[in-house]
Design an enzyme around this catalytic site. Structure first.
Site, PDB file in Angstrom:
ATOM      1  N   ASP A  46       0.839  -1.201   0.000  1.00  0.00           N
ATOM      2  CA  ASP A  46       0.000   0.000   0.000  1.00  0.00           C
ATOM      3  C   ASP A  46       0.874   1.252   0.000  1.00  0.00           C
ATOM      4  OD1 ASP A  46      -2.792   1.063   0.423  1.00  0.00           O
ATOM      5  OD2 ASP A  46      -1.883   1.898   2.224  1.00  0.00           O
ATOM      6  N   GLU A  94       1.576  -0.674  -5.015  1.00  0.00           N
ATOM      7  CA  GLU A  94       0.585   0.335  -5.349  1.00  0.00           C
ATOM      8  C   GLU A  94       1.363   1.645  -5.319  1.00  0.00           C
ATOM      9  OE1 GLU A  94      -2.991   3.131  -3.975  1.00  0.00           O
ATOM     10  OE2 GLU A  94      -1.464   2.434  -2.629  1.00  0.00           O
TER      11      GLU A  94
HETATM   12  C1  NOJ Z   1      -4.527   2.911  -0.896  1.00  0.00           C
HETATM   13  C2  NOJ Z   1      -5.654   1.990  -0.583  1.00  0.00           C
HETATM   14  O1  NOJ Z   1      -5.984   1.275  -1.745  1.00  0.00           O
HETATM   15  C3  NOJ Z   1      -6.792   2.861  -0.093  1.00  0.00           C
HETATM   16  O2  NOJ Z   1      -7.987   2.132   0.031  1.00  0.00           O
HETATM   17  C4  NOJ Z   1      -6.378   3.471   1.214  1.00  0.00           C
HETATM   18  O3  NOJ Z   1      -7.380   4.387   1.623  1.00  0.00           O
HETATM   19  C5  NOJ Z   1      -5.060   4.224   1.084  1.00  0.00           C
HETATM   20  N1  NOJ Z   1      -4.074   3.507   0.320  1.00  0.00           N
HETATM   21  C6  NOJ Z   1      -4.474   4.517   2.442  1.00  0.00           C
HETATM   22  O4  NOJ Z   1      -3.964   3.357   3.023  1.00  0.00           O
END
Ligand code: NOJ
Ligand code: MG
Length: 544
Positions: free
Chosen positions: A212, A277
């Site tokens: 993440d 991500e």
């Molecule tokens: C990306 C995640 O996909 C999202 O759902 C989240 O709110 C943010 N990162 C913060 O962790």
């Protein structure tokens, strides 16, 4: 088409290069105990469905101990399961069943921030300014005569300032919600802790991690201003992403973290992987996250962002393929996830949106590389646009008015009454309500129905898995001559050629020259004089 007897089984070390990964948003997938919230035992019960769908792996969104301010992306204990979702034993049983069915499990890792309920953060608040406990986070003095202004001009991705002031006058940084304080990744304890968390889950058998905010852990030294604020421009700071480097994203030093993680992943048997991500200024900078000494993949969100036009798709596909070639890593394709409006709705919603979404899915599944599906896209679910405000739970909603709840509505499995089999028989609870129109979209309503979106996905996944020109990512993309507004490319392995044609023009196109149709997102017409691919449709054709 013929299924080649020599198609190798997907047990090799490169499984992730061509895998189809199904994203499970745990809260909304299947509820085993009737509390209205999806859980690990619910996933376990539905594993046969996922195996039959034909996916290779599951990515589970966070199920760790959490106050659930941001749907679990606010982790209070990285080594335990939240009681809402079950126990560690439930996890162990689920993963062992998954492996027995040939499904791999990727878990979410949230290293940029903890929950404000994490022991480290409560200790930091209690210990006071200048303490070692505070140094694991990003605490700072404010600006202004009395420190009444935030330390810099950074904005939260969820809207408003990225800083919150506490009682003793200091401020702490949170790029997301105030309940998600950012960690100080220059602190050796932070690094050691996450290396240990990786090992904890690798020891439990996970096949990979989705990282993440993988571009966010390192902040520029001195925490400099961006020099651009919503207050003065009316445009959100985060919208600069992709146009400029922000001092809190994509800093070069972040790569040191991944170079330390890779040997840990590599030290485990069975090809464990990680997907970032990450958001970066250019596709070139994004590609720096992947390679033999960093992560295995980074989501290419440009495909998801492409508009419904042949030029737009062609451009993002070519860019992603060439960047991947440069670093020797596979591309990743994604059309929907738990943060974005579902692609049925992005492409126009209603009948037109669904037609286009089905066509786009066939396009995606014909490309080489790894494809990520988001739960419910195989049912053609649209975004739920009319959720009552008081039921919305996305923390971004209160700050920006934008909410991601509409793509997180629980999956309809079957039955006549909402929530359509999400829970055990007779259970009426679901943490978000499913619209009445979803009765006809449930798994039970679509299974075995020719022409349903579920059967389209099943057919496409089966062909992708078995066809020599697609299996294991075989064969590069070769673009073919086609009329304006039409995309046509082939993938080739030996004598086997599979061609994908997508009609984004305003009129039906003749497709016979490309071979024999084997699957199509909408019925082909004009059988006698040759097959016509209707508007907003895609087909796969084969030639041997
Ligand atoms: C990306 C995640 O996909 C999202 O759902 C989240 O709110 C943010 N990162 C913060 O962790
Ligand atoms: Mg439950």
């Amino acid at each position: 088409m013929t299924v080649s007897a020599t198609t190798p089984p997907r047990t090799d070390d490169d499984w992730w290069r061509s895998a189809v990964v199904y994203q499970v948003y745990v809260r909304s997938f299947a509820d085993s105990d009737g509390d209205g919230v999806g859980d690990l035992a619910g996933i376990r019960e539905r594993l046969p469905y996922l195996r039959d769908l034909g996916v290779d792996a599951l990515w589970l969104t966070p199920f760790y101990t959490s106050p659930m301010v941001d749907g679990g992306y606010d982790v209070a204990d990285y080594r335990d399961v939240d009681p809402l979702f079950g126990t560690l034993t439930d996890f162990d049983t689920m993963i062992s069943d998954a492996h027995a069915l040939g499904l791999r499990i990727i878990v979410d890792l949230v290293p940029n921030h903890t929950s404000s309920a994490h022991r480290w953060f409560t200790d930091a608040l209690a210990a006071g300014p200048g303490s070692p406990e505070r140094s694991r986070y990003l605490f700072a003095e404010g600006r202004g005569a009395h420190g009444e202004l935030p330390p810099n001009d950074w904005e939260s991705i969820f809207g408003g300032p990225a800083w919150t002031r506490i009682d003793d006058g200091q401020w702490y940084l949170h790029l997301f919600d105030p309940a998600q304080p950012d960690l100080n990744w220059r602190h050796p304890q932070v690094r050691a802790e996450f290396e240990d968390v990786l090992r904890f889950w690798l020891d439990r058998g996970v096949d990979g991690f989705r990282v993440d905010v993988a571009h966010g852990m390192i902040k520029a030294e001195g925490l400099p201003d961006v020099g651009f604020s919503t207050m003065t421009t009316g445009q959100r700071q985060v919208d600069l992403l992709g146009k400029a480097r922000l001092p809190y994203f994509d800093q070069d030093e972040v790569h040191e973290i991944y170079r330390a993680w890779r040997p840990i992943l590599d030290s485990y048997p069975g090809a464990r992987m990680a997907v970032a991500e990450a958001w970066a200024e250019t596709p070139q900078r994004l590609a720096r996250y992947i390679g033999p000494d960093e992560l295995h993949q980074a989501f290419s969100f440009d495909f998801l962002d492409a508009t419904w036009s042949a030029d737009s798709f062609r451009k993002v596909i070519d860019t992603a393929l060439s960047e991947a070639t440069v670093v020797g890593a596979p591309t990743t394709w994604v059309l929907s996830n738990h943060d974005k409006q579902r692609h049925v709705t992005r492409y126009g919603d209603g009948v037109e949106g669904l037609r286009r979404a089905r066509a786009a899915s066939l396009l995606m599944l014909a490309l080489p590389g790894c494809a990520y599906l988001y739960q419910g896209e195989e049912l053609g679910l649209p975004e739920v646009l009319d959720l009552p405000d008081e039921l919305r739970q996305d923390p971004a909603f209160l700050r920006t008015g934008e909410s991601r709840d509409g793509c997180r509505v629980p999956i309809p499995w079957g039955g006549e009454l909402a929530p359509y089999g999400f829970g055990p028989a007779g259970s009426e609870l679901s943490w978000l309500p499913a619209p009445a129109t979803w009765r006809a979209l449930s798994v039970a309503a679509q299974a075995g129905q020719p022409g349903s979106t579920l059967e389209l996905y099943r057919a496409a996944l089966r062909i992708r898995h078995d066809h020599p020109a697609l299996a294991l990512g075989a064969g590069p993309v070769t673009w073919l001559e086609s009329g304006p507004g039409v995309l046509a490319f082939s993938r080739t392995a030996g004598d086997n050629v599979l061609t994908c044609v997508v009609n984004l023009s305003g009129a039906p196109v003749l497709i016979d020259g490309y071979g024999e149709p084997i699957v199509a997102s909408a019925p082909l017409t004009g059988q006698g004089a040759g097959h016509l691919l209707p508007v907003d449709a895609a087909a796969w054709l084969e030639r041997r």
